[in-house]
Design a protein around this motif. Structure first.
Motif, PDB file in Angstrom:
ATOM      1  N   ALA A  50     -10.738  40.014  22.929  1.00 45.51           N
ATOM      2  CA  ALA A  50     -11.906  40.451  23.694  1.00 45.51           C
ATOM      3  C   ALA A  50     -11.697  40.241  25.193  1.00 45.51           C
ATOM      4  O   ALA A  50     -12.048  41.109  26.001  1.00 45.51           O
ATOM      5  CB  ALA A  50     -13.146  39.698  23.230  1.00 45.51           C
ATOM      6  N   ALA A  51     -11.102  39.113  25.572  1.00 45.06           N
ATOM      7  CA  ALA A  51     -10.856  38.853  26.997  1.00 45.06           C
ATOM      8  C   ALA A  51      -9.848  39.852  27.564  1.00 45.06           C
ATOM      9  O   ALA A  51     -10.014  40.364  28.677  1.00 45.06           O
ATOM     10  CB  ALA A  51     -10.353  37.429  27.188  1.00 45.06           C
ATOM     11  N   ARG A  52      -8.820  40.154  26.796  1.00 42.62           N
ATOM     12  CA  ARG A  52      -7.823  41.128  27.257  1.00 42.62           C
ATOM     13  C   ARG A  52      -8.440  42.506  27.440  1.00 42.62           C
ATOM     14  O   ARG A  52      -8.241  43.164  28.463  1.00 42.62           O
ATOM     15  CB  ARG A  52      -6.667  41.191  26.262  1.00 42.62           C
ATOM     16  CG  ARG A  52      -5.557  42.141  26.710  1.00 42.62           C
ATOM     17  CD  ARG A  52      -4.515  42.352  25.643  1.00 42.62           C
ATOM     18  NE  ARG A  52      -5.108  43.051  24.507  1.00 42.62           N
ATOM     19  CZ  ARG A  52      -5.073  42.603  23.260  1.00 42.62           C
ATOM     20  NH1 ARG A  52      -4.493  41.456  22.985  1.00 42.62           N
ATOM     21  NH2 ARG A  52      -5.614  43.301  22.290  1.00 42.62           N
ATOM     22  N   GLU A  53      -9.218  42.943  26.472  1.00 44.98           N
ATOM     23  CA  GLU A  53      -9.851  44.261  26.569  1.00 44.98           C
ATOM     24  C   GLU A  53     -10.852  44.315  27.720  1.00 44.98           C
ATOM     25  O   GLU A  53     -10.951  45.322  28.419  1.00 44.98           O
ATOM     26  CB  GLU A  53     -10.545  44.615  25.253  1.00 44.98           C
ATOM     27  CG  GLU A  53      -9.590  44.873  24.114  1.00 44.98           C
ATOM     28  CD  GLU A  53      -8.677  46.061  24.366  1.00 44.98           C
ATOM     29  OE1 GLU A  53      -9.114  47.045  24.999  1.00 44.98           O
ATOM     30  OE2 GLU A  53      -7.513  45.996  23.940  1.00 44.98           O
ATOM     31  N   ALA A  54     -11.600  43.249  27.942  1.00 46.58           N
ATOM     32  CA  ALA A  54     -12.571  43.225  29.039  1.00 46.58           C
ATOM     33  C   ALA A  54     -11.868  43.279  30.388  1.00 46.58           C
ATOM     34  O   ALA A  54     -12.291  44.010  31.294  1.00 46.58           O
ATOM     35  CB  ALA A  54     -13.443  41.974  28.942  1.00 46.58           C
ATOM     36  N   ALA A  57     -10.327  46.839  30.893  1.00 47.71           N
ATOM     37  CA  ALA A  57     -11.366  47.849  31.141  1.00 47.71           C
ATOM     38  C   ALA A  57     -11.929  47.705  32.545  1.00 47.71           C
ATOM     39  O   ALA A  57     -12.121  48.709  33.255  1.00 47.71           O
ATOM     40  CB  ALA A  57     -12.486  47.722  30.108  1.00 47.71           C
ATOM     41  N   ALA A  58     -12.185  46.488  32.977  1.00 45.39           N
ATOM     42  CA  ALA A  58     -12.718  46.284  34.323  1.00 45.39           C
ATOM     43  C   ALA A  58     -11.694  46.679  35.381  1.00 45.39           C
ATOM     44  O   ALA A  58     -12.053  47.209  36.438  1.00 45.39           O
ATOM     45  CB  ALA A  58     -13.141  44.832  34.506  1.00 45.39           C
ATOM     46  N   ALA A  59     -10.408  46.449  35.114  1.00 49.23           N
ATOM     47  CA  ALA A  59      -9.365  46.826  36.075  1.00 49.23           C
ATOM     48  C   ALA A  59      -9.250  48.338  36.197  1.00 49.23           C
ATOM     49  O   ALA A  59      -8.854  48.856  37.247  1.00 49.23           O
ATOM     50  CB  ALA A  59      -8.029  46.233  35.648  1.00 49.23           C
ATOM     51  N   ARG A  60      -9.604  49.084  35.151  1.00 51.98           N
ATOM     52  CA  ARG A  60      -9.569  50.547  35.194  1.00 51.98           C
ATOM     53  C   ARG A  60     -10.830  51.142  35.810  1.00 51.98           C
ATOM     54  O   ARG A  60     -10.928  52.347  35.979  1.00 51.98           O
ATOM     55  CB  ARG A  60      -9.413  51.106  33.781  1.00 51.98           C
ATOM     56  CG  ARG A  60      -8.063  50.908  33.176  1.00 51.98           C
ATOM     57  CD  ARG A  60      -7.928  51.688  31.890  1.00 51.98           C
ATOM     58  NE  ARG A  60      -8.959  51.335  30.924  1.00 51.98           N
ATOM     59  CZ  ARG A  60      -8.790  50.522  29.895  1.00 51.98           C
ATOM     60  NH1 ARG A  60      -7.620  49.963  29.712  1.00 51.98           N
ATOM     61  NH2 ARG A  60      -9.767  50.274  29.067  1.00 51.98           N
ATOM     62  N   ASP A  85      -7.702  41.491  44.322  1.00 54.46           N
ATOM     63  CA  ASP A  85      -7.119  42.567  43.509  1.00 54.46           C
ATOM     64  C   ASP A  85      -6.911  42.150  42.056  1.00 54.46           C
ATOM     65  O   ASP A  85      -6.152  42.771  41.336  1.00 54.46           O
ATOM     66  CB  ASP A  85      -5.789  43.008  44.122  1.00 54.46           C
ATOM     67  CG  ASP A  85      -4.759  41.893  44.118  1.00 54.46           C
ATOM     68  OD1 ASP A  85      -5.158  40.715  43.974  1.00 54.46           O
ATOM     69  OD2 ASP A  85      -3.562  42.193  44.246  1.00 54.46           O
ATOM     70  N   ARG A  86      -7.618  41.119  41.627  1.00 51.63           N
ATOM     71  CA  ARG A  86      -7.491  40.638  40.249  1.00 51.63           C
ATOM     72  C   ARG A  86      -8.846  40.586  39.550  1.00 51.63           C
ATOM     73  O   ARG A  86      -9.858  40.299  40.158  1.00 51.63           O
ATOM     74  CB  ARG A  86      -6.874  39.249  40.208  1.00 51.63           C
ATOM     75  CG  ARG A  86      -5.459  39.230  40.723  1.00 51.63           C
ATOM     76  CD  ARG A  86      -4.785  37.927  40.339  1.00 51.63           C
ATOM     77  NE  ARG A  86      -3.487  37.831  40.959  1.00 51.63           N
ATOM     78  CZ  ARG A  86      -2.388  38.324  40.413  1.00 51.63           C
ATOM     79  NH1 ARG A  86      -2.432  38.954  39.288  1.00 51.63           N
ATOM     80  NH2 ARG A  86      -1.229  38.192  41.023  1.00 51.63           N
ATOM     81  N   VAL A  87      -8.813  40.858  38.255  1.00 46.96           N
ATOM     82  CA  VAL A  87      -9.999  40.794  37.414  1.00 46.96           C
ATOM     83  C   VAL A  87      -9.761  39.687  36.391  1.00 46.96           C
ATOM     84  O   VAL A  87      -8.711  39.646  35.758  1.00 46.96           O
ATOM     85  CB  VAL A  87     -10.252  42.130  36.690  1.00 46.96           C
ATOM     86  CG1 VAL A  87     -11.441  42.026  35.763  1.00 46.96           C
ATOM     87  CG2 VAL A  87     -10.442  43.245  37.683  1.00 46.96           C
ATOM     88  N   THR A  88     -10.722  38.792  36.257  1.00 39.87           N
ATOM     89  CA  THR A  88     -10.629  37.711  35.285  1.00 39.87           C
ATOM     90  C   THR A  88     -11.769  37.847  34.284  1.00 39.87           C
ATOM     91  O   THR A  88     -12.933  37.933  34.669  1.00 39.87           O
ATOM     92  CB  THR A  88     -10.716  36.340  35.984  1.00 39.87           C
ATOM     93  OG1 THR A  88      -9.695  36.260  36.972  1.00 39.87           O
ATOM     94  CG2 THR A  88     -10.551  35.215  34.979  1.00 39.87           C
ATOM     95  N   ALA A 113      -6.133  40.531  34.825  1.00 36.27           N
ATOM     96  CA  ALA A 113      -5.473  41.827  34.995  1.00 36.27           C
ATOM     97  C   ALA A 113      -5.538  42.222  36.457  1.00 36.27           C
ATOM     98  O   ALA A 113      -6.505  41.890  37.160  1.00 36.27           O
ATOM     99  CB  ALA A 113      -6.152  42.884  34.135  1.00 36.27           C
ATOM    100  N   ALA A 114      -4.523  42.925  36.915  1.00 36.52           N
ATOM    101  CA  ALA A 114      -4.496  43.431  38.279  1.00 36.52           C
ATOM    102  C   ALA A 114      -5.262  44.747  38.325  1.00 36.52           C
ATOM    103  O   ALA A 114      -5.263  45.519  37.359  1.00 36.52           O
ATOM    104  CB  ALA A 114      -3.069  43.641  38.750  1.00 36.52           C
ATOM    105  N   LEU A 115      -5.923  45.004  39.456  1.00 34.03           N
ATOM    106  CA  LEU A 115      -6.658  46.263  39.598  1.00 34.03           C
ATOM    107  C   LEU A 115      -5.690  47.436  39.558  1.00 34.03           C
ATOM    108  O   LEU A 115      -4.605  47.393  40.139  1.00 34.03           O
ATOM    109  CB  LEU A 115      -7.418  46.282  40.925  1.00 34.03           C
ATOM    110  CG  LEU A 115      -8.653  45.395  41.009  1.00 34.03           C
ATOM    111  CD1 LEU A 115      -9.219  45.422  42.423  1.00 34.03           C
ATOM    112  CD2 LEU A 115      -9.693  45.835  40.020  1.00 34.03           C
ATOM    113  N   GLU A 116      -6.075  48.467  38.859  1.00 32.92           N
ATOM    114  CA  GLU A 116      -5.252  49.667  38.754  1.00 32.92           C
ATOM    115  C   GLU A 116      -5.262  50.401  40.088  1.00 32.92           C
ATOM    116  O   GLU A 116      -6.325  50.577  40.696  1.00 32.92           O
ATOM    117  CB  GLU A 116      -5.814  50.587  37.665  1.00 32.92           C
ATOM    118  CG  GLU A 116      -5.788  49.984  36.293  1.00 32.92           C
ATOM    119  CD  GLU A 116      -4.509  50.291  35.565  1.00 32.92           C
ATOM    120  OE1 GLU A 116      -3.846  51.281  35.892  1.00 32.92           O
ATOM    121  OE2 GLU A 116      -4.195  49.519  34.654  1.00 32.92           O
ATOM    122  N   PRO A 117      -4.117  50.865  40.572  1.00 34.67           N
ATOM    123  CA  PRO A 117      -4.112  51.643  41.798  1.00 34.67           C
ATOM    124  C   PRO A 117      -4.811  52.992  41.563  1.00 34.67           C
ATOM    125  O   PRO A 117      -4.620  53.647  40.548  1.00 34.67           O
ATOM    126  CB  PRO A 117      -2.633  51.845  42.112  1.00 34.67           C
ATOM    127  CG  PRO A 117      -1.863  51.366  40.945  1.00 34.67           C
ATOM    128  CD  PRO A 117      -2.788  50.631  40.047  1.00 34.67           C
TER     129      PRO A 117
END
Length: 124
Positions: A50-54, A57-60, A85-88, A113-117
């Motif tokens: 769940a943490a990985r998917e969240a 998704a937020a980075a996208r 530039d990071r999502v936790t 996750a890093a924010l998607e360019p």
């Protein structure tokens, strides 16, 4: 020779029942602890997913909490934070124990996750 063997058997009569009565609560405690540990591991795996998917998704640029809640176990709390530039994403979930009087266990997992360019911006 026959008499001593019979007297020894008569002396030990009922000892298995006494040993079983003394050891059965310990076996039940081990069973409850083992099943609770298995349940905690399963809850931990669900929190990692769940943490990985969240976070992804937020980075996208999608709502991260909604994506995390979809994969989280029942009763879980999903939080998503954006810093630079990071999502936790953090997921906390209670573990069901097999006893009403046992202490409540809580499992917590985190993913980054890093924010998607080119993404519109992270959405918690």
């Amino acid at each position: 020779m026959g008499r001593s063997w019979r007297s020894r058997v008569a002396c030990e009569r009922g000892s298995f029942t006494a040993e079983l009565a003394a050891g059965l609560p310990a076996l039940m405690l081990l069973l409850v602890a083992g099943l609770t540990a298995v349940n905690a591991v399963g809850t931990r795996v669900a929190c990692v997913d769940a943490a990985r998917e969240a976070a992804l998704a937020a980075a996208r640029g999608e709502p991260g909490t909604i994506a995390g809640t979809r994969y989280a176990p029942d009763g879980a709390e999903v939080t998503v934070t954006v810093a630079g530039d990071r999502v936790t994403a953090t997921v906390r979930a209670p573990v069901r124990t097999l006893g009403a009087r046992l202490p409540r266990l809580v499992v917590s997992r985190e993913a980054v996750a890093a924010l998607e360019p080119g993404a519109p911006g992270a959405v918690p």
